[in-house]
Design a protein around this motif. Structure first.
Motif, PDB file in Angstrom:
ATOM      1  N   ASP A 274       0.823  -1.218   0.000  1.00 48.40           N
ATOM      2  CA  ASP A 274       0.000   0.000   0.000  1.00 48.40           C
ATOM      3  C   ASP A 274       0.852   1.261   0.000  1.00 48.40           C
ATOM      4  OD1 ASP A 274      -2.246  -1.566   0.041  1.00 48.40           O
ATOM      5  OD2 ASP A 274      -2.605  -1.378   2.193  1.00 48.40           O
ATOM      6  N   LEU A 275       1.983   1.211   0.688  1.00 47.43           N
ATOM      7  CA  LEU A 275       2.873   2.367   0.752  1.00 47.43           C
ATOM      8  C   LEU A 275       3.407   2.746  -0.621  1.00 47.43           C
ATOM      9  CD1 LEU A 275       4.224   4.265   2.914  1.00 47.43           C
ATOM     10  CD2 LEU A 275       6.168   2.693   2.854  1.00 47.43           C
ATOM     11  N   LEU A 276       3.616   1.743  -1.486  1.00 45.83           N
ATOM     12  CA  LEU A 276       4.182   1.970  -2.818  1.00 45.83           C
ATOM     13  C   LEU A 276       3.126   2.014  -3.914  1.00 45.83           C
ATOM     14  CD1 LEU A 276       7.269  -0.418  -2.586  1.00 45.83           C
ATOM     15  CD2 LEU A 276       7.268   2.067  -2.393  1.00 45.83           C
ATOM     16  N   SER A 277       1.876   1.900  -3.550  1.00 52.62           N
ATOM     17  CA  SER A 277       0.798   1.830  -4.536  1.00 52.62           C
ATOM     18  C   SER A 277       0.734   3.105  -5.374  1.00 52.62           C
ATOM     19  CB  SER A 277      -0.528   1.620  -3.812  1.00 52.62           C
ATOM     20  OG  SER A 277      -1.613   1.809  -4.697  1.00 52.62           O
ATOM     21  N   PRO A 278       0.354   2.994  -6.660  1.00 57.67           N
ATOM     22  CA  PRO A 278       0.140   4.195  -7.474  1.00 57.67           C
ATOM     23  C   PRO A 278      -1.036   5.038  -6.997  1.00 57.67           C
ATOM     24  CG  PRO A 278       0.430   2.243  -8.858  1.00 57.67           C
ATOM     25  CD  PRO A 278       0.272   1.762  -7.454  1.00 57.67           C
ATOM     26  N   LEU A 279      -1.890   4.474  -6.151  1.00 54.36           N
ATOM     27  CA  LEU A 279      -3.043   5.211  -5.648  1.00 54.36           C
ATOM     28  C   LEU A 279      -2.616   6.228  -4.604  1.00 54.36           C
ATOM     29  CD1 LEU A 279      -5.491   2.200  -5.312  1.00 54.36           C
ATOM     30  CD2 LEU A 279      -5.549   3.983  -7.065  1.00 54.36           C
TER      31      LEU A 279
END
Length: 410
Positions: A274-279
């Protein structure tokens, strides 16, 4: 949080941004949101100028110009500015602190003025009063100072002056919290909420809010497979004041993690994803909020571009880190800050926690784009390969939630 007319703070987060909003509201009344938008725009230009100065320090004017363009085109930052989130005010204090640290390392202990480290510490302390997650960086950055300054021995006094000044800026608010809550609270008490979300059986991702019936169950089959079967969740306490409930939540979360170590470890992988997500929060807001015209008509395109900004910046910054010429302090500070940011996934890996390191990544990307590079060493090539593989593997579980978010935007 909110400030009452008699000066009583009713929030549980860092107080500085709430106080700034209250002051602006007292000056202009109901026009405060519009006034804050102008303030955010001015601060955004300020942040961009400091980011460009960091890049120019190591790559010259061409790198500075490249950093300014990358900063201007990095849409997630524009989204935080438009939403009036505290990130813009936070970065306006934090990025100049980073610049001072890098100037300190470039000048060395013999040439650097004595006030440079305390000035960086003061800005870091004020940053912590804007977003309390700054505390993740103060200790590691002080350690970085000790070993980044050239000399036969670690620069312990310089590092201590940085950390102590940051602590002194926070101390009055810590004393206020002790008086108000009757317990030690350095800045804010959002740790309890993060513990409830991150050290529990729930799979909550605020960037995916609205895609499932409940926030506690984020979409994505791969992320569900990584987490595995979830144990029974624990319930937050309702007795006591906010600070005592927050502390109790942290203790309950730690106990839950100790009782279910395998589930906890698998959950950290998902938090790191989640930390690296594009979102990001701006993409979520475009999906959940009526953004009005003319943005509404091009919202899917803007959302796609905003998502693409994240992997593009990470990959360009990685290349810049591996090949930057005469940028040792920037590379080592960037590595330190990336590790601090990754540590956030041990609790809760929401995308907002990666914002502090973004200006440094922009500076590294600018060095790559401006050609201030040299052939990477064998060690740098190995690090680049490992990090690139980790990034690609981390983006795979985010693919399904990202597509669901885009479908909702369409």
């Amino acid at each position: 949080g909110a400030w009452h007319e008699f000066g009583a703070y009713t929030g549980i987060w860092a107080p500085l941004y709430a106080r700034a909003f209250a002051v602006v509201h007292a000056l202009v009344g109901d026009a405060a949101p519009d006034a804050m938008r102008f303030l955010h725009l001015g601060l955004a230009v300020w942040i961009g100028a400091w980011t460009a100065r960091i890049a120019a320090m190591f790559g010259g004017r061409r790198a500075g110009v490249a950093a300014a363009w990358v900063y201007a085109l990095y849409l997630p930052l524009a989204g935080y500015c438009a939403l009036l989130f505290s990130e813009t005010v936070f970065l306006s204090l934090f990025v100049p602190a980073i610049h001072q640290l890098l100037r300190l390392a470039r000048e060395g202990r013999a040439r650097a003025p004595w006030w440079r480290a305390p000035l960086a510490g003061a800005r870091g302390g004020l940053s912590a009063l804007t977003r309390e997650s700054t505390a993740l960086f103060v200790g590691p950055c002080a350690l970085w100072i000790a070993f980044a300054l050239r000399g036969p021995r670690p620069a312990l006094w310089t590092a201590a002056s940085f950390a102590l000044t940051a602590a002194l800026c926070v101390l009055p608010w810590t004393i206020r919290n002790l008086h108000t809550f009757g317990t030690f609270v350095p800045v804010g008490i959002s740790a309890g909420a993060n513990s409830f979300v991150g050290w529990n059986a729930y799979d909550a991702n605020f960037d995916l809010a609205g895609l499932t019936p409940t926030l506690e169950e984020a979409p994505g089959r791969i992320r569900k497979a990584i987490r595995g079967a979830a144990p029974e969740p624990w319930v937050s306490l309702t007795e006591g004041n906010d600070a005592h409930r927050s502390r109790a939540n942290v203790e309950l979360g730690l106990s839950f993690s100790a009782e279910h170590p395998v589930f906890f470890a698998r959950g950290r992988i998902v938090e790191f994803v989640d930390l690296l997500s594009p979102l990001s929060y701006p993409v979520r807001s475009m999906r959940l909020v009526d953004v009005g015209q003319p943005l509404a008509s091009v919202r899917p395109v803007v959302a796609v571009l905003t998502m693409l900004c994240v992997p593009l910046l990470l990959l360009m910054a990685l290349q810049g880190w591996a090949t930057a010429r005469h940028a040792g302090p920037l590379r080592s500070l960037a590595a330190t800050m990336v590790l601090c940011t990754a540590a956030a996934a041990l609790v809760n890996g929401i995308s907002r926690y990666r914002l502090p390191v973004v200006p440094v990544l922009i500076a590294l990307a600018a060095l790559y784009l401006s050609g201030a590079c040299e052939a990477p060493t064998a060690a740098a090539r190995r690090v680049r390969l490992v990090v690139a593989v980790v990034l690609v593997l981390a983006w795979i579980p985010s693919l399904e939630p990202t597509l669901l978010s885009l479908a909702a935007l369409m």
